[in-house]
Design a protein around this motif. Structure first.
Motif, PDB file in Angstrom:
ATOM      1  N   ALA A  72       8.236   5.538   4.024  1.00  0.00           N
ATOM      2  CA  ALA A  72       6.947   6.110   3.626  1.00  0.00           C
ATOM      3  C   ALA A  72       6.449   7.038   4.737  1.00  0.00           C
ATOM      4  O   ALA A  72       6.426   6.656   5.902  1.00  0.00           O
ATOM      5  CB  ALA A  72       5.923   5.025   3.359  1.00  0.00           C
ATOM      6  N   ASP A  73       6.070   8.252   4.358  1.00  0.00           N
ATOM      7  CA  ASP A  73       5.596   9.225   5.338  1.00  0.00           C
ATOM      8  C   ASP A  73       4.158   8.962   5.775  1.00  0.00           C
ATOM      9  O   ASP A  73       3.740   9.364   6.856  1.00  0.00           O
ATOM     10  CB  ASP A  73       5.694  10.645   4.763  1.00  0.00           C
ATOM     11  N   THR A  74       3.382   8.326   4.904  1.00  0.00           N
ATOM     12  CA  THR A  74       1.980   8.048   5.186  1.00  0.00           C
ATOM     13  C   THR A  74       1.679   6.589   4.858  1.00  0.00           C
ATOM     14  O   THR A  74       2.444   5.935   4.136  1.00  0.00           O
ATOM     15  CB  THR A  74       1.054   8.942   4.332  1.00  0.00           C
ATOM     16  N   PRO A  75       0.575   6.043   5.356  1.00  0.00           N
ATOM     17  CA  PRO A  75       0.182   4.686   4.955  1.00  0.00           C
ATOM     18  C   PRO A  75       0.003   4.599   3.443  1.00  0.00           C
ATOM     19  O   PRO A  75      -0.451   5.545   2.805  1.00  0.00           O
ATOM     20  CB  PRO A  75      -1.149   4.479   5.685  1.00  0.00           C
ATOM     21  N   GLU A  76       0.371   3.455   2.869  1.00  0.00           N
ATOM     22  CA  GLU A  76       0.247   3.235   1.429  1.00  0.00           C
ATOM     23  C   GLU A  76      -1.084   2.545   1.152  1.00  0.00           C
ATOM     24  O   GLU A  76      -1.354   1.479   1.689  1.00  0.00           O
ATOM     25  CB  GLU A  76       1.399   2.358   0.917  1.00  0.00           C
ATOM     26  N   LEU A  77      -1.908   3.155   0.308  1.00  0.00           N
ATOM     27  CA  LEU A  77      -3.250   2.654   0.048  1.00  0.00           C
ATOM     28  C   LEU A  77      -3.371   2.185  -1.388  1.00  0.00           C
ATOM     29  O   LEU A  77      -2.984   2.887  -2.319  1.00  0.00           O
ATOM     30  CB  LEU A  77      -4.278   3.754   0.323  1.00  0.00           C
ATOM     31  N   CYS A  78      -3.907   0.974  -1.578  1.00  0.00           N
ATOM     32  CA  CYS A  78      -4.092   0.392  -2.911  1.00  0.00           C
ATOM     33  C   CYS A  78      -5.542  -0.011  -3.111  1.00  0.00           C
ATOM     34  O   CYS A  78      -6.221  -0.428  -2.172  1.00  0.00           O
ATOM     35  CB  CYS A  78      -3.233  -0.859  -3.100  1.00  0.00           C
ATOM     36  N   LYS A  79      -5.995   0.083  -4.330  1.00  0.00           N
ATOM     37  CA  LYS A  79      -7.274  -0.492  -4.747  1.00  0.00           C
ATOM     38  C   LYS A  79      -7.003  -1.946  -5.113  1.00  0.00           C
ATOM     39  O   LYS A  79      -5.999  -2.250  -5.762  1.00  0.00           O
ATOM     40  CB  LYS A  79      -7.810   0.286  -5.949  1.00  0.00           C
ATOM     41  N   ARG A  95      -8.387 -14.985  -5.228  1.00  0.00           N
ATOM     42  CA  ARG A  95      -7.131 -14.443  -5.743  1.00  0.00           C
ATOM     43  C   ARG A  95      -7.285 -12.931  -5.794  1.00  0.00           C
ATOM     44  O   ARG A  95      -8.111 -12.410  -6.533  1.00  0.00           O
ATOM     45  CB  ARG A  95      -6.806 -15.011  -7.133  1.00  0.00           C
ATOM     46  N   TRP A  96      -6.516 -12.221  -4.977  1.00  0.00           N
ATOM     47  CA  TRP A  96      -6.575 -10.763  -4.907  1.00  0.00           C
ATOM     48  C   TRP A  96      -5.505 -10.145  -5.784  1.00  0.00           C
ATOM     49  O   TRP A  96      -4.364 -10.629  -5.822  1.00  0.00           O
ATOM     50  CB  TRP A  96      -6.335 -10.277  -3.480  1.00  0.00           C
ATOM     51  N   LYS A  97      -5.868  -9.059  -6.446  1.00  0.00           N
ATOM     52  CA  LYS A  97      -4.918  -8.320  -7.269  1.00  0.00           C
ATOM     53  C   LYS A  97      -4.986  -6.832  -6.932  1.00  0.00           C
ATOM     54  O   LYS A  97      -6.057  -6.232  -6.992  1.00  0.00           O
ATOM     55  CB  LYS A  97      -5.255  -8.522  -8.759  1.00  0.00           C
ATOM     56  N   GLU A  98      -3.865  -6.246  -6.541  1.00  0.00           N
ATOM     57  CA  GLU A  98      -3.791  -4.809  -6.336  1.00  0.00           C
ATOM     58  C   GLU A  98      -3.758  -4.139  -7.704  1.00  0.00           C
ATOM     59  O   GLU A  98      -2.931  -4.485  -8.549  1.00  0.00           O
ATOM     60  CB  GLU A  98      -2.542  -4.455  -5.536  1.00  0.00           C
ATOM     61  N   GLN A  99      -4.626  -3.165  -7.911  1.00  0.00           N
ATOM     62  CA  GLN A  99      -4.735  -2.532  -9.220  1.00  0.00           C
ATOM     63  C   GLN A  99      -3.896  -1.276  -9.353  1.00  0.00           C
ATOM     64  O   GLN A  99      -3.223  -1.080 -10.354  1.00  0.00           O
ATOM     65  CB  GLN A  99      -6.201  -2.177  -9.512  1.00  0.00           C
ATOM     66  N   TYR A 100      -3.984  -0.403  -8.359  1.00  0.00           N
ATOM     67  CA  TYR A 100      -3.227   0.848  -8.431  1.00  0.00           C
ATOM     68  C   TYR A 100      -3.136   1.471  -7.045  1.00  0.00           C
ATOM     69  O   TYR A 100      -3.927   1.175  -6.152  1.00  0.00           O
ATOM     70  CB  TYR A 100      -3.878   1.836  -9.408  1.00  0.00           C
ATOM     71  N   PHE A 101      -2.125   2.343  -6.878  1.00  0.00           N
ATOM     72  CA  PHE A 101      -1.998   3.107  -5.645  1.00  0.00           C
ATOM     73  C   PHE A 101      -2.992   4.254  -5.665  1.00  0.00           C
ATOM     74  O   PHE A 101      -3.175   4.910  -6.695  1.00  0.00           O
ATOM     75  CB  PHE A 101      -0.585   3.661  -5.493  1.00  0.00           C
ATOM     76  N   VAL A 102      -3.613   4.508  -4.529  1.00  0.00           N
ATOM     77  CA  VAL A 102      -4.589   5.584  -4.424  1.00  0.00           C
ATOM     78  C   VAL A 102      -3.936   6.892  -3.999  1.00  0.00           C
ATOM     79  O   VAL A 102      -4.257   7.953  -4.513  1.00  0.00           O
ATOM     80  CB  VAL A 102      -5.709   5.199  -3.429  1.00  0.00           C
ATOM     81  N   LEU A 129       7.358   0.779  -3.943  1.00  0.00           N
ATOM     82  CA  LEU A 129       6.626  -0.469  -3.748  1.00  0.00           C
ATOM     83  C   LEU A 129       6.150  -1.009  -5.086  1.00  0.00           C
ATOM     84  O   LEU A 129       5.986  -0.268  -6.050  1.00  0.00           O
ATOM     85  CB  LEU A 129       5.420  -0.252  -2.832  1.00  0.00           C
ATOM     86  N   THR A 130       5.911  -2.307  -5.121  1.00  0.00           N
ATOM     87  CA  THR A 130       5.408  -2.919  -6.344  1.00  0.00           C
ATOM     88  C   THR A 130       4.024  -3.513  -6.103  1.00  0.00           C
ATOM     89  O   THR A 130       3.738  -3.980  -5.002  1.00  0.00           O
ATOM     90  CB  THR A 130       6.350  -4.030  -6.844  1.00  0.00           C
ATOM     91  N   ILE A 131       3.193  -3.462  -7.122  1.00  0.00           N
ATOM     92  CA  ILE A 131       1.894  -4.135  -7.069  1.00  0.00           C
ATOM     93  C   ILE A 131       1.765  -5.061  -8.278  1.00  0.00           C
ATOM     94  O   ILE A 131       0.685  -5.315  -8.767  1.00  0.00           O
ATOM     95  CB  ILE A 131       0.725  -3.131  -7.002  1.00  0.00           C
ATOM     96  N   ALA A 132       2.913  -5.552  -8.725  1.00  0.00           N
ATOM     97  CA  ALA A 132       2.926  -6.401  -9.911  1.00  0.00           C
ATOM     98  C   ALA A 132       2.404  -7.805  -9.632  1.00  0.00           C
ATOM     99  O   ALA A 132       1.962  -8.501 -10.541  1.00  0.00           O
ATOM    100  CB  ALA A 132       4.348  -6.484 -10.479  1.00  0.00           C
ATOM    101  N   SER A 167     -11.987  10.036   2.744  1.00  0.00           N
ATOM    102  CA  SER A 167     -12.369  10.949   1.668  1.00  0.00           C
ATOM    103  C   SER A 167     -12.181  10.362   0.274  1.00  0.00           C
ATOM    104  O   SER A 167     -12.543  10.980  -0.706  1.00  0.00           O
ATOM    105  CB  SER A 167     -11.560  12.246   1.771  1.00  0.00           C
ATOM    106  N   TYR A 168     -11.622   9.147   0.164  1.00  0.00           N
ATOM    107  CA  TYR A 168     -11.361   8.574  -1.141  1.00  0.00           C
ATOM    108  C   TYR A 168     -12.607   7.929  -1.731  1.00  0.00           C
ATOM    109  O   TYR A 168     -13.398   7.328  -1.024  1.00  0.00           O
ATOM    110  CB  TYR A 168     -10.250   7.511  -1.068  1.00  0.00           C
ATOM    111  N   GLN A 169     -12.761   8.040  -3.061  1.00  0.00           N
ATOM    112  CA  GLN A 169     -13.806   7.331  -3.782  1.00  0.00           C
ATOM    113  C   GLN A 169     -13.135   6.525  -4.882  1.00  0.00           C
ATOM    114  O   GLN A 169     -12.255   7.017  -5.572  1.00  0.00           O
ATOM    115  CB  GLN A 169     -14.813   8.300  -4.400  1.00  0.00           C
ATOM    116  N   LEU A 170     -13.554   5.275  -5.036  1.00  0.00           N
ATOM    117  CA  LEU A 170     -12.934   4.382  -6.001  1.00  0.00           C
ATOM    118  C   LEU A 170     -13.910   4.081  -7.116  1.00  0.00           C
ATOM    119  O   LEU A 170     -15.081   3.828  -6.876  1.00  0.00           O
ATOM    120  CB  LEU A 170     -12.498   3.082  -5.316  1.00  0.00           C
ATOM    121  N   HIS A 171     -13.424   4.102  -8.347  1.00  0.00           N
ATOM    122  CA  HIS A 171     -14.275   3.880  -9.509  1.00  0.00           C
ATOM    123  C   HIS A 171     -13.629   2.842 -10.427  1.00  0.00           C
ATOM    124  O   HIS A 171     -12.558   2.333 -10.167  1.00  0.00           O
ATOM    125  CB  HIS A 171     -14.474   5.201 -10.271  1.00  0.00           C
ATOM    126  N   ASN A 172     -14.289   2.573 -11.536  1.00  0.00           N
ATOM    127  CA  ASN A 172     -13.771   1.679 -12.572  1.00  0.00           C
ATOM    128  C   ASN A 172     -13.426   0.301 -12.027  1.00  0.00           C
ATOM    129  O   ASN A 172     -12.296  -0.150 -12.088  1.00  0.00           O
ATOM    130  CB  ASN A 172     -12.533   2.287 -13.245  1.00  0.00           C
TER     131      ASN A 172
END
Length: 198
Positions: A60-67, A121-128, A136-139, A184-189
């Motif tokens: 990975a060239d950059t850090p991987e960010l998940c919601k 219980r934490w759940k990763e929803q999607y990659f930002v 990578l998996t977030i299943a 600079s990221y904004q998270l919604h939904n």
């Protein structure tokens, strides 16, 4: 319900945590640096959300960010699932005194309002910041235990398609923006704590 105060740390909006996730397998010894920041916290309704950033991920060239989102089980005890979760929660010494009651009724008769630990219980929803083909998996999801005495977080990642029982270890940071690179990221939904996959 007031937010629990943990010495100089709190489980609250914008709180940051830093540590590692051990992803070692029989073939390799590997740990990723991980940062978590809480973006929303409603303990009264058993909900917490935020972001998780994994650094030094191979290829990975950059850090991987998940919601991510969470159900706070200490306040919604019926969400303990003895048939699915006992082998994971039993890895926490803090869960041992609760085991027999959770096996009996899912923990519904327990009162953890003043318990020294908060179970989530934490759940990763999607990659930002990366696509679904990032490798990578977030299943899966995380069983997480927050210590009210020192603000530390310990957890295990549960995904049948990944190395089993990947251990997450985080410490509360006094710096809001410790190690984060995604201002600079904004998270919604935001997802409701009633979502069944959590």
């Amino acid at each position: 319900m007031p937010v629990r105060v943990v010495g100089s740390s709190t489980l609250r909006k914008f709180q940051a945590f830093a540590g590692t996730q051990n992803v070692s397998s029989l073939q390799k010894d590997e740990a990723w640096k991980v940062n978590v920041r809480i973006q929303g916290c409603d303990l009264e309704n058993g909900y917490l959300c935020g972001t998780m950033e994994a650094l030094n991920v191979p290829l990975a060239d950059t850090p991987e960010l998940c919601k991510l989102c969470s159900v706070v089980l200490s306040l919604f005890l019926h969400i303990f699932r003895p048939e699915d979760d006992i082998r994971h929660w039993s890895k926490f010494a803090s869960f041992a005194p609760l085991l027999s009651q959770v096996e009996a009724d899912g923990g519904e008769s327990l009162d953890l309002s003043n318990h020294p630990y908060i179970f989530m219980r934490w759940k990763e929803q999607y990659f930002v910041n990366v696509g679904i083909d990032c490798g990578l998996t977030i299943a899966g999801f995380y069983h997480v235990c927050f210590s009210c005495s020192d603000g530390s977080i310990n957890g295990f990642y549960c995904d049948p398609n990944s190395s089993p029982f990947q251990k997450l270890e985080l410490k509360c940071s006094k710096e809001k923006h410790l190690g984060f690179t995604f201002s600079s990221y904004q998270l919604h939904n935001l997802v409701s704590p009633n979502d069944h996959y959590i």
